[in-house]
Every structure is written in C-alpha cells, then in structure tokens.
Scaffold this motif. Structure first.
Motif, PDB file in Angstrom:
ATOM      1  N   PRO A 112       0.691  -1.256  -0.058  1.00 25.47           N
ATOM      2  CA  PRO A 112       0.075  -0.002   0.210  1.00 25.47           C
ATOM      3  C   PRO A 112       0.688   1.341  -0.211  1.00 25.47           C
ATOM      4  CG  PRO A 112       0.087  -1.063   2.173  1.00 25.47           C
ATOM      5  CD  PRO A 112       0.846  -1.684   1.347  1.00 25.47           C
ATOM      6  N   PRO A 113       0.346   2.319  -0.521  1.00 24.28           N
ATOM      7  CA  PRO A 113       1.132   3.606  -0.332  1.00 24.28           C
ATOM      8  C   PRO A 113       1.478   3.971   1.423  1.00 24.28           C
ATOM      9  CG  PRO A 113      -0.870   4.018  -1.498  1.00 24.28           C
ATOM     10  CD  PRO A 113      -1.032   2.586  -0.872  1.00 24.28           C
ATOM     11  N   LEU A 114       2.678   4.713   1.636  1.00 25.43           N
ATOM     12  CA  LEU A 114       3.217   4.403   2.907  1.00 25.43           C
ATOM     13  C   LEU A 114       3.003   6.081   3.354  1.00 25.43           C
ATOM     14  CD1 LEU A 114       6.433   2.269   2.446  1.00 25.43           C
ATOM     15  CD2 LEU A 114       4.065   1.654   3.367  1.00 25.43           C
ATOM     16  N   THR A 115       3.194   6.340   4.547  1.00 23.76           N
ATOM     17  CA  THR A 115       3.124   7.601   4.941  1.00 23.76           C
ATOM     18  C   THR A 115       4.477   8.008   5.057  1.00 23.76           C
ATOM     19  OG1 THR A 115       1.484   7.314   6.874  1.00 23.76           O
ATOM     20  CG2 THR A 115       3.084   8.637   7.252  1.00 23.76           C
ATOM     21  N   THR A 116       4.778   9.257   4.638  1.00 26.79           N
ATOM     22  CA  THR A 116       6.259   9.864   4.385  1.00 26.79           C
ATOM     23  C   THR A 116       6.444  11.184   4.808  1.00 26.79           C
ATOM     24  OG1 THR A 116       8.006   9.746   2.714  1.00 26.79           O
ATOM     25  CG2 THR A 116       5.930  10.312   2.017  1.00 26.79           C
ATOM     26  N   PHE A 117       7.883  11.164   5.225  1.00 20.63           N
ATOM     27  CA  PHE A 117       7.942  12.733   5.358  1.00 20.63           C
ATOM     28  C   PHE A 117       8.785  13.276   4.122  1.00 20.63           C
ATOM     29  CE2 PHE A 117       7.484  11.365   9.603  1.00 20.63           C
ATOM     30  CZ  PHE A 117       6.964  12.431  10.371  1.00 20.63           C
ATOM     31  N   TYR A 118       8.140  14.135   3.380  1.00 21.54           N
ATOM     32  CA  TYR A 118       8.531  14.349   1.921  1.00 21.54           C
ATOM     33  C   TYR A 118       9.272  15.925   1.914  1.00 21.54           C
ATOM     34  CZ  TYR A 118       8.024  15.454  -3.086  1.00 21.54           C
ATOM     35  OH  TYR A 118       8.267  16.010  -4.263  1.00 21.54           O
ATOM     36  N   LEU A 119      10.371  16.092   1.459  1.00 18.06           N
ATOM     37  CA  LEU A 119      11.398  17.198   1.131  1.00 18.06           C
ATOM     38  C   LEU A 119      11.585  17.132  -0.435  1.00 18.06           C
ATOM     39  CD1 LEU A 119      12.504  19.795   2.114  1.00 18.06           C
ATOM     40  CD2 LEU A 119      14.500  18.504   2.663  1.00 18.06           C
TER      41      LEU A 119
END
Length: 347
Positions: free
Chosen positions: A297-304
C-alpha cells in the motif's frame, strides 16, 4: 551595437538606458545576490538589447575569479547496482538553476570516497580551480570542512557537522523528522519501533539515532539496540533488516526508514515474512522523492522535494563567495508529513 550608433556598448550604455548606477549594473551583470532579481532582469534585458557582452577572460584577470563552483559527489562503484533514492542529477539541476542568471557555472567533481574528496578539495584550493565548493555526505568531524575553513575558501555543505567554527549548510531537519515520526507512532499505540538508519559515520544518521533514543526515553520506552540498523539505504538493506527484526521474540510493529528505497525493500520483507502492512506492522519513510505514493500500500512519508535544498545550496554558495558570514547561511528544512494511512494496527 548601441541603437543609432556604431560604438561598442559598455556598462555606461546600460546605465544610461536603465537609470541605474554603475555599481548596481556591474553587480547585476556579475550575478551578485546583493541585486534584487527584478533589477537584474532589467539590466540583463538592456544588455541584450544593445548587444553588450562582457569580456569574461578580462573579468577573470581583473578579479581573480574563475566563476566556477565545484560540486563534489561520490560516484557509485561498479558493484553498487541497487537504487538508493534521489539521483545526483536532480541535485545538480537545482544548484544550476540557482545560478542560471549569473556568470557562475557548476563544475562537477566525481570522487570515490572521503579521502579522494579531501585531496580533490586541496587541489581545487591550491590551483584556484573554483571560487567555492558544495559537497554532501557530511560527518560530524569532517576533514573536508577543516581543509576549506583553514584555507578561508567559501563552501556550503548538504548536511551538518560538529565543526567549532560556523559554516554554511543546508539540511533536512533530521531531529524534527524523527521526533515527529516517533511521537505520531507512539500516539497510535506502537511501543516497538525500528529505526533503519544510514551508515553510522554520517552526521544525519547520528542525529536521528540520538533523537530516537531521546524520544523513547521521554515516553518511558526502553531503547533496544536490536531495533536499530545502519547501512547503505538500498531495497536489499530494507528487506534484510525486516527479515532479521521480524524474527525477534518481540518484533517491532513499526519501521521508520531513512529513505524510500529502504522502505520499498521493507515492504518486500513484509511479503517474505507473511506480514500484512497495517495488521502486523507499519512502515514510514522519509525522502527527497515521493514514490511511496505508488507503493502497495502507499506509505506515510516525510517528503522534502530535492529542489528546495538544491536551490538553497546554489543561492548560499553565491552569497558565501560574496563574503556573507557563514552563520547567516544555515538552514534546516522540515519536510511535509504526508499521511497515507492512520498507521494504527488493525486486526
């Protein structure tokens, strides 16, 4: 040529057209960060209209500048075939964009390791091959930083160090990332949280580990060294660590991965162990990319987005070359938290 005349256009020609001072026009043509972007565009448009072209070689002789910024990047060896996240081309593109309307250009120096990087920087300084340098993969006690500080040579690092003297840097807020990730997961009932970290000698890996230990202690949770791994952030690394940790008597219920390549491998490890994401354990990621939106499944991420630090690196090195104090050129960027699931375990 000037409109209606045959004389070669000069800076004074541009001053007469724009009403700007000689100093402002000169700085704008050099790409100085002291000049506002809208003023620089006015000057560049006027220069193009009259056909003004600076004699760059002459400028170099007068100023002693090369108008080159050295960017050192570790080139992968022939045995490094696995994806490790963001491509260096994207970082270079962002740096180059920040210099687009200046005379400065990027000079790429591929290096194999830390020792070669130090020797390359010594040669750049000794032979004055560039006016400034940018490099990444910082260590707390980084020999490259010492070399450039001792030489008084402008530089910006992509990453922090523990150097006594201030230096310019751009980095993700790794303390903020780990604190936010663990606080969120603990709030959702997780008590055994694994940290899949980069190699232990890297500054950001040490910052993440220190923060991980602090947050656990603040929440009354024990630190278990078996839930921490260090290594090259490849899918193979992520898969292997999940398979090792899943075999523990008290296996983790959450994995925080330092990039999305390791997170992809961790998902593969779930499948190999017969685990279901969201039922047995969950995975969170942090990265300059956002490909975890397409994982299953799509994952929670910290995106920069890589463009943010890359463009800052480019802007900061120009300001460092102009003599701005390094303490003014230090930024930690907090990524955006993209929640793709609640990350509570469900039966």
């Amino acid at each position: 040529m000037t409109p209606g005349g045959g004389e070669r256009p000069t800076i004074k020609t541009i001053c007469a057209m724009t009403g700007l001072s000689t100093a402002t026009v000169s700085k704008a043509l050099r790409g100085s960060p002291e000049v506002r972007p809208e003023t620089r565009r006015i000057v560049e448009a006027a220069a193009e209209k009259v056909g003004y072209s600076a004699n760059l070689h002459g400028v170099q002789l007068r100023t002693g500048k090369t108008y080159q910024v050295a960017v050192l990047m570790t080139a992968p060896t022939s045995d490094q075939t696995e994806w490790e996240g963001v491509e260096y081309a994207q970082l270079l593109s962002g740096i180059s964009q920040a210099m687009e309307h200046t005379r400065y250009r990027v000079a790429l120096y591929p290096v194999r390791d830390h020792a070669e990087a130090q020797e390359t920087l010594r040669q750049i300084v000794r032979n004055r091959r560039a006016d400034g340098a940018i490099f990444s993969g910082t260590r707390p006690d980084d020999g490259r930083v010492r070399i450039l500080q001792e030489a008084g040579f402008p530089f910006v690092t992509y990453g922090t160090t523990s150097a006594r003297a201030a230096h310019a840097f751009v980095d993700a807020d790794n303390e903020g990332i780990i604190r936010a990730a663990l606080t969120r997961l603990i709030g959702r009932g997780h008590r055994r949280i694994a940290l899949l970290n980069p190699p232990a000698f890297l500054s950001y890996g040490q910052t993440r580990l220190e923060t991980y230990r602090q947050v656990l202690a603040e929440n009354g949770l024990p630190f278990d060294p078996r839930l921490v791994a260090h290594g090259r952030l490849t899918p193979g690394y992520g898969r292997a660590q999940v398979m090792i940790m899943h075999s523990l008597p008290d296996a983790p219920t959450a994995y925080v991965c330092a990039n999305e390549a390791a997170a992809l491998g961790a998902l593969a490890g779930f499948a190999d162990c017969g685990m279901v994401h969201g039922r047995d354990a969950v995975i969170n990621a942090t990265d300059d990319l956002n490909v975890s939106a397409y994982f299953t499944p799509p994952l929670t991420t910290f995106y920069l987005p890589i463009t943010r630090p890359a463009e800052l690196l480019g802007r900061y090195i120009l300001r460092a070359i102009e003599g701005e104090p390094p303490a003014n050129l230090q930024t930690l960027l907090m990524p955006d938290l993209i929640e793709r699931s609640d990350d509570r375990l469900r039966s």
